[in-house]
Design a protein around this motif. Structure first.
Motif, mmCIF file in Angstrom:
data_model
loop_
_atom_site.group_PDB
_atom_site.id
_atom_site.type_symbol
_atom_site.label_atom_id
_atom_site.label_comp_id
_atom_site.label_asym_id
_atom_site.label_seq_id
_atom_site.Cartn_x
_atom_site.Cartn_y
_atom_site.Cartn_z
ATOM 1 N N ALA A 57 0.843 -1.207 0.000
ATOM 2 C CA ALA A 57 0.000 0.000 0.000
ATOM 3 C C ALA A 57 0.873 1.250 0.000
ATOM 4 O O ALA A 57 0.625 2.200 -0.754
ATOM 5 N N ALA A 58 1.912 1.218 0.855
ATOM 6 C CA ALA A 58 2.794 2.393 0.943
ATOM 7 C C ALA A 58 3.488 2.640 -0.375
ATOM 8 O O ALA A 58 3.659 3.784 -0.792
ATOM 9 N N ALA A 59 3.878 1.566 -1.051
ATOM 10 C CA ALA A 59 4.542 1.728 -2.343
ATOM 11 C C ALA A 59 3.579 2.373 -3.324
ATOM 12 O O ALA A 59 3.965 3.243 -4.108
ATOM 13 N N ASP A 60 2.279 1.943 -3.263
ATOM 14 C CA ASP A 60 1.281 2.609 -4.113
ATOM 15 C C ASP A 60 1.263 4.091 -3.825
ATOM 16 O O ASP A 60 1.356 4.933 -4.729
ATOM 17 N N GLN A 61 1.107 4.401 -2.530
ATOM 18 C CA GLN A 61 1.002 5.814 -2.159
ATOM 19 C C GLN A 61 2.280 6.566 -2.512
ATOM 20 O O GLN A 61 2.223 7.697 -3.002
ATOM 21 N N VAL A 62 3.407 5.916 -2.252
ATOM 22 C CA VAL A 62 4.685 6.588 -2.562
ATOM 23 C C VAL A 62 4.779 6.859 -4.047
ATOM 24 O O VAL A 62 5.201 7.928 -4.477
ATOM 25 N N SER A 63 4.321 5.887 -4.842
ATOM 26 C CA SER A 63 4.375 6.069 -6.294
ATOM 27 C C SER A 63 3.512 7.253 -6.690
ATOM 28 O O SER A 63 3.949 8.155 -7.414
ATOM 29 N N THR A 64 2.244 7.259 -6.173
ATOM 30 C CA THR A 64 1.335 8.369 -6.504
ATOM 31 C C THR A 64 1.929 9.699 -6.056
ATOM 32 O O THR A 64 2.010 10.660 -6.834
ATOM 33 N N ASN A 65 2.346 9.707 -4.795
ATOM 34 C CA ASN A 65 2.855 10.967 -4.246
ATOM 35 C C ASN A 65 4.128 11.406 -4.953
ATOM 36 O O ASN A 65 4.342 12.589 -5.161
ATOM 37 N N ALA A 66 4.954 10.440 -5.322
ATOM 38 C CA ALA A 66 6.190 10.807 -6.010
ATOM 39 C C ALA A 66 5.859 11.430 -7.354
ATOM 40 O O ALA A 66 6.492 12.396 -7.772
ATOM 41 N N ALA A 67 4.811 10.885 -8.009
ATOM 42 C CA ALA A 67 4.406 11.507 -9.277
ATOM 43 C C ALA A 67 3.949 12.926 -9.031
ATOM 44 O O ALA A 67 4.330 13.865 -9.743
ATOM 45 N N GLN A 68 3.124 13.114 -7.963
ATOM 46 C CA GLN A 68 2.664 14.477 -7.662
ATOM 47 C C GLN A 68 3.831 15.373 -7.305
ATOM 48 O O GLN A 68 3.904 16.524 -7.745
ATOM 49 N N VAL A 69 4.749 14.809 -6.504
ATOM 50 C CA VAL A 69 5.928 15.613 -6.129
ATOM 51 C C VAL A 69 6.714 15.980 -7.372
ATOM 52 O O VAL A 69 7.183 17.101 -7.536
ATOM 53 N N SER A 70 6.795 15.023 -8.282
ATOM 54 C CA SER A 70 7.556 15.273 -9.517
ATOM 55 C C SER A 70 6.911 16.407 -10.297
ATOM 56 O O SER A 70 7.581 17.344 -10.735
ATOM 57 N N SER A 71 5.544 16.295 -10.462
ATOM 58 C CA SER A 71 4.876 17.357 -11.225
ATOM 59 C C SER A 71 5.012 18.679 -10.487
ATOM 60 O O SER A 71 5.282 19.732 -11.100
ATOM 61 N N GLY A 72 4.836 18.618 -9.143
ATOM 62 C CA GLY A 72 4.989 19.854 -8.365
ATOM 63 C C GLY A 72 6.375 20.433 -8.502
ATOM 64 O O GLY A 72 6.553 21.639 -8.680
ATOM 65 N N ALA A 73 7.369 19.572 -8.450
ATOM 66 C CA ALA A 73 8.753 20.057 -8.557
ATOM 67 C C ALA A 73 9.011 20.613 -9.941
ATOM 68 O O ALA A 73 9.716 21.615 -10.100
#
Lengths: 169, 616
Positions: free
Chosen positions: B307-323
């Motif tokens: 589950a955390a990997a799912d969330q990390v993946s999603t959040n990392a994508a958001q972080v990437s777009s945000g960055a």
């Protein structure tokens, strides 16, 4: 001028009435132009020191000593019932000889010696009981000016004339 | 023999060894006492006798030498006598000790012979002490023989004592040799007995030990099949028995380990749905519990990691777009800041131009002020000139007054002349014309003077007006001069303000440069953040792939329920700390990540801007 001049004037007055007819000396008093016959005029003098005489009427200002002759003075303005005006360097005294007596008329300003023929003179307007008519002999039209011709003897009443003459003497 | 304990055997061995040592020592002590006696005989009896006999011989020889000296030299006869007495006493004392120390009858007899020979010789000597010649004759006569007898007696005694000493020494050597032989025999016997006893003890101990060692080595190498075939009432019997029990227990443990190994291999292969079947005893019960616990924990942890990997993946994508947004924003910021820097440079140039212009204006205003002061002075001159004109006009006025008076008088004179001429009649006609002409002249003169007076009056009015204007102009000029001073001060202030502005703008330029640097750093950082977040996303995918390799219990039992990663089984005790992370996920929700990042980045930017603001 001197005494010889007076004598000459007297001679001329005596003997050349015809020549002097039609000649007037005009003067200004209260913005009105008056004319006196030149046969009555002896001399024109400037304003001089006036010696006042008590019990004279208002218009009789006093006397002057004109080369030894005492000349009583009449202020024409006051005599004609006009307001009094302070004398200035234009004010002149016209010395006249009436019935061999000298009188001085104080006028505002002397104009000129001019010829006024009889046909230029109209009779004064008749107003009953008017004292002015006693000395106003006529109204002459000269170009655009009106000249009131006056009788020098009549400008003084009989009483005044005598009183003045007496006091002068 | 077999049932004897090792202690007993060791005690028997020690007792035998002690007996041998005691026997050997007794023999040695006996031999040594014999040797001691012999040595005492030699040292205490015979050796003093030999030495005293030889002492007597030596002293007698010395005595005889003194006698010869006495006989030859008569000058010192008294001194020689005294010396001879001293030597005589020494001979007698040695002789007495020799007689007293004689150990047996034979030696006593020989000592008595010596004593008698000395007495004989002394007798002869005393007879010849009267003079040197007597002494000399005595010496060459009887005394010669007597001395030889004394010497021989002494030699006999010494030989006898010597001989007796050697006899005693030989007997001691024989006893020593006998004892040596006995000692060697006893020692050999003792060594043989020790070896025999050692072999006996060794055989009693090593037999069972070798068996035990074989079994233990087998067990140590993992072979639990063999058991120790050995029974005894000694120490080795119980040892073998307990070792057999240990090996049996180890066999059971081997089974445990086999199963645990199997389960662990399954878990290593990703099969997390495992259970232990044996009834584990002792510490292995804890291992079973721990292993089951490990299985549960891994199930839960892997589910959470998934589950955390799912969330990390999603959040990392958001972080990437945000960055990336942040990076592009920072780039735009950099462009804007560059434009701002260019604008500020332009402003700086303008301000510098302003400062220069203000300086020029200052100089020009100063010049204007000087000129205004000159103008004011000139205006004062103008006013003075006006006053002069006014004075001159007044004088002209008076003159005109006089002319007017003259004209008036002339007019009156002309009128009087006209009057005179009129009075003169025809004779005065020509005079009248002249009077008229004079009057006209007087009139013109009066008119001219009047017009001159009017002109002078208007001139005076003009001069008065001019004076007023000149005064006003002077006042205006004064106020203009004051205004010029104020303008100078203001322009000075403008110049100073422009200089300060230029300085401030330089500082602003520096600040903008710093902002530009910060923004460049921000850009680089945000790009790094974007790259890092993309890497994080790929890592999260990789982690998810890795976690997907594990076959979880929940997936094995119910594939549809993905939200509950681990289903607890009834027989497994549920540790509270295991279920705790499932109920309260420690990971924050997906939407909170970018907000946090944005807020942090905004805080960074605001803090940077605050720093910049503080600096300026």
């Amino acid at each position: 001028m001197n005494n010889e001049g007076f004598e000459a004037v007297n001679v001329a007055v005596d003997g050349n009435n015809d020549e002097m007819k039609g000649k007037y000396l005009t003067f200004w008093t209260d913005d009105q132009l008056f004319g006196v016959p030149i046969k009555d005029v002896v001399q024109i003098v400037g304003m001089q020191k006036i010696t006042q005489i008590p019990e004279y009427p208002d218009y009789a200002k006093g006397i002057i000593n004109l080369r030894g002759t005492i000349v009583p003075l009449i202020d024409v303005r006051l005599r004609l019932g006009k307001p009094e005006k302070e004398y200035n360097d234009r004010t002149c005294i016209i010395v006249t000889s009436v019935n061999n007596s000298y009188f001085g008329f104080i006028v505002d300003e002397v104009e000129e010696v001019t010829d006024i023929s009889d046909d230029m003179i109209s009779p004064p307007p008749k107003l009953s009981g008017d004292t002015v008519n006693k000395y106003l002999t006529g109204i002459a039209r000269m170009n655009d000016k009106l000249v009131l011709t006056i009788d020098t003897a009549k400008i003084l009443g009989e009483e005044e004339f005598d009183a003045l003459l007496q006091s002068a003497e | 023999m077999k049932d004897l304990k090792i202690k007993t055997r060791l005690l028997a061995f020690a007792g035998g060894l002690a007996a041998f040592i005691i026997i050997l020592n007794i023999i040695h002590i006996g031999v040594m006492s014999t040797l001691n006696d012999s040595a005492a005989d030699v040292a205490g009896k015979w050796t003093p006798t030999v030495s005293s006999a030889q002492g007597v011989r030596a002293q007698a020889s010395a005595f005889r030498a003194l006698e010869f000296q006495y006989a030859a030299d008569t000058t010192n006869s008294d001194a020689a006598k005294q010396q001879m007495d001293t030597v005589q006493k020494a001979v007698e004392s040695v002789l007495a000790s020799c007689v007293a120390a004689a150990p047996d009858n034979a030696s006593k007899q020989l000592a008595a012979n010596v004593q008698s020979a000395w007495a004989t010789y002394l007798k002869t000597h005393q007879a010849a002490t009267g003079s040197a010649s007597e002494m000399l004759s005595a010496l060459n006569g009887d005394a010669q023989n007597q001395y030889t007898a004394l010497d021989q007696a002494c030699g006999k005694l010494a030989d006898y004592a010597q001989k007796q000493a050697s006899v005693t020494s030989d007997s001691a050597a024989a006893a020593f040799r006998a004892a040596q032989t006995v000692s060697i025999i006893v020692t050999v016997l003792a060594v043989m007995a020790v070896f025999i006893l050692c072999a006996f003890i060794y055989r009693g101990v090593t037999g069972p030990v070798e068996k035990i060692v074989d079994s233990a080595m087998k067990a140590a190498s993992g072979d639990f099949s063999g058991s120790i075939d050995y029974t005894s009432k000694g120490e080795m019997g119980p040892l073998a028995e307990h070792l057999n029990k240990i090996i049996g227990q180890l066999k059971t443990y081997g089974n445990y380990i086999q199963e645990i190994t199997k389960v662990l291999n399954q878990m290593a292969d990703g099969e997390l749905d495992v259970q232990l079947t044996y009834d584990y005893a002792g510490v292995f019960a804890q291992i079973k519990q721990a292993l089951n616990h490990l299985s549960e924990s891994l199930n839960q942890t892997m589910g959470q990691i998934n589950a955390a990997a799912d969330q990390v993946s999603t959040n990392a994508a958001q972080v990437s777009s945000g960055a990336q947004d942040l990076s592009s924003g920072a780039t735009e910021q950099a462009a804007s800041v560059e434009e701002l820097a260019a604008t500020i440079n332009g402003i700086s140039d303008h301000v510098r131009t302003n400062a220069d212009s203000a300086r020029d204006v200052n100089e020009q205003v100063t010049e204007v002020s000087v000129k205004l002061r000159q103008s004011n002075e000139q205006m004062q001159g103008l006013i003075a000139a006006m006053h002069d004109i006014s004075d001159s006009s007044s004088q002209i006025n008076r003159i005109i007054k006089t002319i007017e008076d003259i004209a008036f008088q002339t007019n009156i004179l002309a009128l009087n002349a006209a009057i005179e001429a009129a009075h003169a009649g025809n004779a005065g006609k020509g005079f009248a014309v002249v009077a008229e002409e004079v009057r006209n002249l007087a009139s013109k003169s009066a008119e001219a003077s009047q017009s001159t007076a009017d002109l002078i009056k208007s001139s005076l009015q003009a001069v008065k007006h001019g004076s007023q204007l000149a005064d006003e102009t002077a006042q205006s000029l004064t106020s203009v001069v004051e205004g010029g001073h104020q303008i100078t001060a203001s322009v000075q202030q403008i110049a100073e303000a422009s200089s300060e502005q230029a300085t401030s703008i330089e500082q602003v330029t520096q600040g903008v440069d710093q902002i530009s640097n910060v923004i460049q750093t921000n850009t680089a950082t945000s790009e790094e953040a974007a790259a890092a977040s993309q890497e994080l996303a790929s890592e999260a995918h990789l982690m998810k792939d890795l976690v997907a390799k594990f076959k979880l219990r929940s997936e094995a039992q119910d594939d549809s329920e993905e939200s509950t990663p681990v289903q607890q089984e009834a027989d497994v005790p549920e540790p509270e700390e295991v279920s705790h992370p499932v109920e309260q996920p420690s990971l924050p929700e997906a939407q909170t990540y970018p907000e946090n990042i944005d807020e942090d980045s905004f805080e960074d930017i605001s803090s940077v801007s605050a720093d910049v603001h503080d600096k300026y």
